[in-house]
Design a protein around this motif. Structure first.
Motif, PDB file in Angstrom:
ATOM      1  N   CYS A   1      26.560 -44.358  44.127  1.00 44.00           N
ATOM      2  CA  CYS A   1      26.022 -43.140  44.743  1.00 44.00           C
ATOM      3  C   CYS A   1      26.015 -41.982  43.740  1.00 44.00           C
ATOM      4  CB  CYS A   1      26.844 -42.773  45.972  1.00 44.00           C
ATOM      5  SG  CYS A   1      26.743 -43.974  47.327  1.00 44.00           S
ATOM      6  N   PHE A   2      27.065 -41.896  42.935  1.00 45.33           N
ATOM      7  CA  PHE A   2      27.134 -40.831  41.926  1.00 45.33           C
ATOM      8  C   PHE A   2      26.027 -40.980  40.886  1.00 45.33           C
ATOM      9  CE2 PHE A   2      28.643 -39.531  37.708  1.00 45.33           C
ATOM     10  CZ  PHE A   2      28.807 -38.170  37.925  1.00 45.33           C
ATOM     11  N   LEU A   3      25.785 -42.202  40.414  1.00 42.75           N
ATOM     12  CA  LEU A   3      24.716 -42.416  39.432  1.00 42.75           C
ATOM     13  C   LEU A   3      23.350 -42.095  40.024  1.00 42.75           C
ATOM     14  CD1 LEU A   3      25.837 -45.714  37.631  1.00 42.75           C
ATOM     15  CD2 LEU A   3      25.955 -43.376  36.772  1.00 42.75           C
ATOM     16  N   LEU A   4      23.179 -42.419  41.312  1.00 44.77           N
ATOM     17  CA  LEU A   4      21.901 -42.103  41.968  1.00 44.77           C
ATOM     18  C   LEU A   4      21.639 -40.603  41.920  1.00 44.77           C
ATOM     19  CD1 LEU A   4      20.644 -43.691  45.268  1.00 44.77           C
ATOM     20  CD2 LEU A   4      20.475 -41.234  44.937  1.00 44.77           C
ATOM     21  N   VAL A   5      22.669 -39.811  42.252  1.00 39.67           N
ATOM     22  CA  VAL A   5      22.512 -38.357  42.244  1.00 39.67           C
ATOM     23  C   VAL A   5      22.390 -37.836  40.813  1.00 39.67           C
ATOM     24  CG1 VAL A   5      23.617 -36.181  42.852  1.00 39.67           C
ATOM     25  CG2 VAL A   5      23.750 -38.116  44.418  1.00 39.67           C
ATOM     26  N   LEU A   6      23.156 -38.399  39.890  1.00 39.32           N
ATOM     27  CA  LEU A   6      23.145 -37.932  38.508  1.00 39.32           C
ATOM     28  C   LEU A   6      21.783 -38.125  37.863  1.00 39.32           C
ATOM     29  CD1 LEU A   6      24.644 -36.905  35.973  1.00 39.32           C
ATOM     30  CD2 LEU A   6      25.229 -39.301  35.482  1.00 39.32           C
ATOM     31  N   PHE A   7      21.212 -39.313  37.978  1.00 39.56           N
ATOM     32  CA  PHE A   7      19.927 -39.592  37.343  1.00 39.56           C
ATOM     33  C   PHE A   7      18.823 -38.720  37.939  1.00 39.56           C
ATOM     34  CE2 PHE A   7      21.494 -44.119  36.258  1.00 39.56           C
ATOM     35  CZ  PHE A   7      22.035 -43.655  35.074  1.00 39.56           C
ATOM     36  N   ARG A   8      18.858 -38.503  39.237  1.00 39.11           N
ATOM     37  CA  ARG A   8      17.824 -37.679  39.860  1.00 39.11           C
ATOM     38  C   ARG A   8      17.992 -36.205  39.488  1.00 39.11           C
ATOM     39  NH1 ARG A   8      15.106 -40.268  45.075  1.00 39.11           N
ATOM     40  NH2 ARG A   8      15.581 -42.449  44.650  1.00 39.11           N
ATOM     41  N   THR A   9      19.232 -35.781  39.331  1.00 37.85           N
ATOM     42  CA  THR A   9      19.451 -34.401  38.900  1.00 37.85           C
ATOM     43  C   THR A   9      18.923 -34.184  37.485  1.00 37.85           C
ATOM     44  OG1 THR A   9      21.424 -34.256  40.297  1.00 37.85           O
ATOM     45  CG2 THR A   9      21.189 -32.626  38.536  1.00 37.85           C
ATOM     46  N   ILE A  10      19.200 -35.150  36.607  1.00 34.54           N
ATOM     47  CA  ILE A  10      18.679 -35.036  35.243  1.00 34.54           C
ATOM     48  C   ILE A  10      17.155 -35.045  35.251  1.00 34.54           C
ATOM     49  CG2 ILE A  10      18.573 -36.180  32.995  1.00 34.54           C
ATOM     50  CD1 ILE A  10      21.395 -37.211  33.487  1.00 34.54           C
ATOM     51  N   ALA A  11      16.572 -35.882  36.107  1.00 31.31           N
ATOM     52  CA  ALA A  11      15.110 -35.942  36.203  1.00 31.31           C
ATOM     53  C   ALA A  11      14.546 -34.603  36.666  1.00 31.31           C
ATOM     54  CB  ALA A  11      14.698 -37.056  37.164  1.00 31.31           C
ATOM     55  N   PHE A  12      15.184 -33.999  37.659  1.00 27.87           N
ATOM     56  CA  PHE A  12      14.694 -32.705  38.160  1.00 27.87           C
ATOM     57  C   PHE A  12      14.814 -31.616  37.101  1.00 27.87           C
ATOM     58  CE2 PHE A  12      15.952 -28.620  40.096  1.00 27.87           C
ATOM     59  CZ  PHE A  12      14.722 -28.273  40.643  1.00 27.87           C
ATOM     60  N   VAL A  13      15.949 -31.582  36.412  1.00 28.31           N
ATOM     61  CA  VAL A  13      16.140 -30.564  35.370  1.00 28.31           C
ATOM     62  C   VAL A  13      15.106 -30.747  34.259  1.00 28.31           C
ATOM     63  CG1 VAL A  13      17.727 -29.730  33.604  1.00 28.31           C
ATOM     64  CG2 VAL A  13      18.584 -30.252  35.890  1.00 28.31           C
ATOM     65  N   ALA A  14      14.827 -31.998  33.886  1.00 22.93           N
ATOM     66  CA  ALA A  14      13.816 -32.259  32.851  1.00 22.93           C
ATOM     67  C   ALA A  14      12.445 -31.782  33.302  1.00 22.93           C
ATOM     68  CB  ALA A  14      13.787 -33.746  32.519  1.00 22.93           C
ATOM     69  N   LEU A  15      12.115 -32.020  34.570  1.00 25.12           N
ATOM     70  CA  LEU A  15      10.828 -31.560  35.087  1.00 25.12           C
ATOM     71  C   LEU A  15      10.778 -30.041  35.151  1.00 25.12           C
ATOM     72  CD1 LEU A  15       8.132 -32.588  36.288  1.00 25.12           C
ATOM     73  CD2 LEU A  15       9.206 -32.440  38.545  1.00 25.12           C
ATOM     74  N   LEU A  16      11.890 -29.428  35.530  1.00 23.15           N
ATOM     75  CA  LEU A  16      11.943 -27.972  35.604  1.00 23.15           C
ATOM     76  C   LEU A  16      11.783 -27.342  34.219  1.00 23.15           C
ATOM     77  CD1 LEU A  16      12.420 -25.502  37.424  1.00 23.15           C
ATOM     78  CD2 LEU A  16      14.862 -25.756  36.990  1.00 23.15           C
ATOM     79  N   ILE A  17      12.442 -27.920  33.227  1.00 25.22           N
ATOM     80  CA  ILE A  17      12.314 -27.410  31.855  1.00 25.22           C
ATOM     81  C   ILE A  17      10.887 -27.570  31.358  1.00 25.22           C
ATOM     82  CG2 ILE A  17      13.027 -27.818  29.465  1.00 25.22           C
ATOM     83  CD1 ILE A  17      15.791 -28.485  30.505  1.00 25.22           C
ATOM     84  N   ARG A  18      10.240 -28.642  31.756  1.00 24.73           N
ATOM     85  CA  ARG A  18       8.851 -28.850  31.339  1.00 24.73           C
ATOM     86  C   ARG A  18       7.946 -27.757  31.900  1.00 24.73           C
ATOM     87  NH1 ARG A  18       6.579 -33.216  29.098  1.00 24.73           N
ATOM     88  NH2 ARG A  18       8.450 -34.452  29.491  1.00 24.73           N
ATOM     89  N   THR A  19       8.213 -27.300  33.111  1.00 19.89           N
ATOM     90  CA  THR A  19       7.392 -26.218  33.684  1.00 19.89           C
ATOM     91  C   THR A  19       7.670 -24.886  33.015  1.00 19.89           C
ATOM     92  OG1 THR A  19       9.043 -25.750  35.407  1.00 19.89           O
ATOM     93  CG2 THR A  19       7.345 -27.383  35.906  1.00 19.89           C
ATOM     94  N   LEU A  20       8.890 -24.717  32.494  1.00 18.47           N
ATOM     95  CA  LEU A  20       9.228 -23.463  31.820  1.00 18.47           C
ATOM     96  C   LEU A  20       8.773 -23.436  30.378  1.00 18.47           C
ATOM     97  CD1 LEU A  20      12.866 -22.943  33.155  1.00 18.47           C
ATOM     98  CD2 LEU A  20      10.766 -21.879  33.980  1.00 18.47           C
ATOM     99  N   GLY A  21       8.656 -24.624  29.756  1.00 19.15           N
ATOM    100  CA  GLY A  21       8.314 -24.669  28.339  1.00 19.15           C
ATOM    101  C   GLY A  21       6.869 -24.862  28.084  1.00 19.15           C
TER     102      GLY A  21
END
Length: 795
Positions: free
Chosen positions: A775-795
């Motif tokens: 369960c922790f890995l599920l949340v961790l990988f999705r959080t990293i994915a969201f942050v990467a997508l968010l950074i892409r919109t800012l950059g």
């Protein structure tokens, strides 16, 4: 009050070689009208505009023009401002588009002075004094840009811009206002070098746009023309705050109704941008797409039935009735609507909210002449309703060129001309390069301002001469003054005029506090989730192929390991089958989603920048819409193969196996999302995915015993879902098994399930920890994915 002297009469037609040549050719180009002799034949150049002292070699410039349009400038002097060289004896370029009248709220103008045509001048009114047009547009916007310089960004510029975008955007309105009024000193003059030089004299940055100024008024259709590399798209991107990290804007100012813009937030809520590429979710129909656009782009106070009524109106206005229930289509996969219908759908998406300002990037690309004319006619109709329309266009036909109200000619990053098509023909005729009769003026202007290979120096010299002539002409000076006047006008004077404010708030003229999103968070979530769910249901690969693939693999695995017994051979076979559960769910689900965000990234970036929905809304809806399929697939796989193999028959063990396999499938899906968000494109994601999965697979406890993992790799094993999934499945299978058949004569047999677990270095007490870790890995990988997508919109 006018910028130019209204008392100065317009000069008569040019006499001498230029005039004689034009008269002899019988020139009557598209959009051109013979200038009237309003000065009694006086061809004296206006005072204050003496010919330039710079002499230009006509022989070097002649190859630039066509044979029928040799450059004839009298004694060879370039015109300095209003007239032809003193040897040509000619007339001047028309001053300031005609007579001007003061700015006032009653004339409907909001950012500058409005040029009147002869009919309007005689009638005493203008095109924006009519209440009907004011009601149709809902609000009029004049867009002004002044002194824009664009350079290619070096490494330091890219790092600085990324830091600025990642930093907090919240700042005091006063600080933002002072930054808006302050213009950075340009390191170049308009005729300066094309590259910035470092300390050692080596070129560092290319000067792409050079002090570009201009203005677009309500009710006008402004077309930006120029050859390839002239700076058309770069200028449009600069006006819409959509420049890429590879370029940097220095100095300059952009303003709506005289109110400076410092970011894209206020602009996104008041404008529409039809980009060159038509990007859609191809599994939706035309109507479904427009319904989604209406849900997220229209103001939240508008009732649902009014939104649907507006959708019906737009479908009817843009002739999309016949294809409204047709899938948009995916090239090479799903047959959909035609290219012309797709282009009209792009316009339909943007005009739903009836925006007062509209940008278009080459709207006729890929269309035939008939369809291109229809598309431009749509833009012309929008301008007639009082909208401000700005577009770049490539090779317009003569019919399309006749639809333009104003043209902005670009050459080598500079403004070569801005005005009406008729004035453009007059301007170049007075330069000694008249457009031939029965010749498309657009093609003529583009060829005239292009850099011909092997003639670069002479072409650039001619381009500089033309740009300098326009800049020094009365028309160019008036345009520059009008743009700079809007840029330097005070907010207080605009308040007093009673004109349209960007944010509707007198205390916030910059509009920085206005959210670019029309819908609230919940409305965005409902709309985006509805679209994602529809897209998933209509995606044939997602539903049919995945389910069929799961059934085939489950049946193959079940019959391959069919009827395993609790023996020494059965222990090895069962453990192998359990590990195949993990590998099958991992590779199947990772490669099912590894291209999801990569393939839809252009659509997401465009819609997000248009202020349609937030990044978190898109990510949540996209992932939640696919949750059912990623629960059904592991359940189907486990139900088919579990009892065929002969695994632990207790119902509770079967349910635990369903839970573990479902968690592993969704962790693998989350890992695929992460790779997809971290990758720039699909090929990159496909090349990164497998090499990254292999190390995690090795730490699963099947190929390498958990106790044998080197200390320096221990940290990596903690991120392996194979490790937790395999340990949980093996514990679920062998815990409580007290007897295993042994037919060997030695003492190497594993007589119980506990011994099997000890052999693999697994512990029964770690079962719950394995579930929590998944369960922790599920949340961790999705959080990293969201942050990467968010950074892409800012950059």
């Amino acid at each position: 009050m006018t910028i130019c002297d209204e008392k100065e009469p317009l000069l008569g037609p040019a006499r001498g070689p230029v005039h004689d040549q034009t008269a002899a050719s019988g020139f009557h180009g598209i959009g051109y009208v013979e200038p009237e002799d309003r000065s009694g034949g006086d061809s004296t150049p206006p005072t204050g505009s003496p010919p330039s002292d710079e002499t230009i070699d006509l022989d070097s410039l002649a190859p630039v023009f066509r044979e029928s349009n040799s450059l004839l400038l009298g004694n060879g002097r370039a015109p300095g401002g209003g007239g032809v060289g003193d040897g040509g004896g000619g007339g001047a370029i028309r001053a300031c588009y005609g007579s001007l009248r003061p700015l006032s709220p009653s004339n409907g103008y909001a950012g500058g002075l409005h040029p009147l045509s002869k009919e309007e001048e005689a009638a005493g009114n203008g095109p924006f004094a009519h209440d009907t047009l004011l009601k149709q547009s809902g609000g009029r916007i004049a867009y002004t840009w002044w002194g824009i310089d664009v350079f290619s960004a070096d490494v330091e510029d890219s790092v600085r811009r990324r830091r600025q975008r990642l930093s907090s955007t919240a700042s005091a309105a006063g600080a933002a206002a002072s930054a808006a009024w302050r213009r950075i000193a340009r390191p170049f003059s308009r005729r300066g070098g094309r590259e910035e030089r470092g300390l050692a004299g080596s070129p560092r940055r290319k000067h792409i746009l050079k002090h570009v100024s201009g203005v677009a008024y309500p009710g006008e259709f402004l077309a930006i023309l120029g050859s390839s590399g002239a700076g058309k798209t770069t200028l449009l991107n600069a006006l819409t705050f959509r420049t890429t990290p590879s370029v940097v804007i220095e100095g300059g100012l952009r303003a709506l109704n005289g109110v400076p813009l410092t970011s894209s937030y206020a602009l996104a809520s008041l404008s529409a941008y039809v980009q060159q590429d038509d990007l859609f979710i191809g599994t939706l129909t035309v109507r479904e797409h427009l319904v989604f656009q209406a849900l997220v782009r229209m103001d939240k106070g508008i009732p649902y039935k009014h939104r649907m009524r507006r959708v019906d109106e737009v479908i009817s206005e843009l002739a999309l009735t016949k294809c409204q229930d047709t899938l948009i289509g995916v090239p090479g996969r799903i047959k959909g609507i035609s290219g012309g219908e797709m282009k009209r759908l792009s316009f339909a998406s943007e005009v739903l909210t009836d925006p007062p300002l509209m940008f278009c990037d080459e709207p006729t690309s890929g269309l035939d002449s008939f369809m291109a004319y229809n598309v431009v006619s749509v833009l012309k109709g929008m301008a007639r309703k009082g909208k401000t329309v700005i577009c770049t266009i490539h090779q317009p036909s003569s019919e399309v060129f006749a639809l333009f109200d104003k043209v902005l000619l670009m050459a080598e990053g500079r403004v070569a001309f801005q005005g009406t098509p008729r004035d453009a023909c007059t301007f170049f005729m007075e330069l000694g390069a008249p457009c031939p009769s029965n010749y498309n003026p657009a093609d003529f202007f583009v060829q005239l301002l292009a850099v011909v290979p092997s003639r670069e120096d002479s072409c650039r010299q001619a381009i500089d001469m033309i740009c300098d002539t326009f800049a020094a002409s009365e028309m160019g000076v008036c345009m520059e003054k009008e743009a700079s006047a809007a840029a330097t006008s005070s907010v207080g004077s605009i308040k007093d005029s009673g004109l349209l404010f960007i944010d509707g708030d007198d205390d916030d003229p910059l509009g920085e506090r206005r959210s670019p999103y029309k819908a609230d968070w919940c409305s965005q979530f409902r709309a985006v989730f509805w679209r994602s769910w529809l897209s998933m249901l209509k995606e044939p690969i997602l539903m049919k192929v995945r389910v069929l693939q799961t059934l085939l693999v489950a049946l193959l695995l079940g019959f391959l390991f069919f009827g395993q017994e609790l023996s020494q051979e059965g222990v090895m076979n069962i453990n192998g089958a359990l590990f195949l559960f993990l590998t099958s769910m991992t590779f199947q689900n990772v490669f099912a989603v590894i291209n999801v965000f990569c393939s839809e990234l252009p659509v997401f970036m465009r819609e997000h920048l248009n202020g349609m929905y937030r990044t978190d809304v898109y990510f949540l809806c996209k992932t939640l819409a696919e949750v059912p399929i990623f629960i059904v697939i592991p359940v189907v796989f486990t139900c088919v193969s579990y009892y065929l193999i002969g695994l632990n028959p207790e119902p509770s063990r079967f349910l635990y196996a369903l839970l573990i396999v479902s968690l592993v499938a969704n962790v693998a899906t989350s890992f695929g999302y992460m790779i997809s968000c971290l990758s720039k494109n699909v090929p990159m994601a496909l090349s990164i995915g497998p090499p990254v999965i292999i190390p995690f697979l090795l730490f699963g406890g099947f190929f390498l015993n958990i106790a044998s993992v080197p200390v320096y790799f221990k940290w990596l094993s903690y991120l392996s879902w194979f490790k937790y999934g395999n340990e949980a499945l093996v514990i679920n299978q062998w815990d409580g098994i007290d007897s295993i058949l042994c037919e060997r004569d030695n003492n190497t047999c594993m007589h119980s399930g506990h011994i099997v677990l000890e052999t693999l270095s697994f512990h029964e007490s770690d079962f719950n920890l394995d579930i929590i870790s998944l369960c922790f890995l599920l949340v961790l990988f999705r959080t990293i994915a969201f942050v990467a997508l968010l950074i892409r919109t800012l950059g």
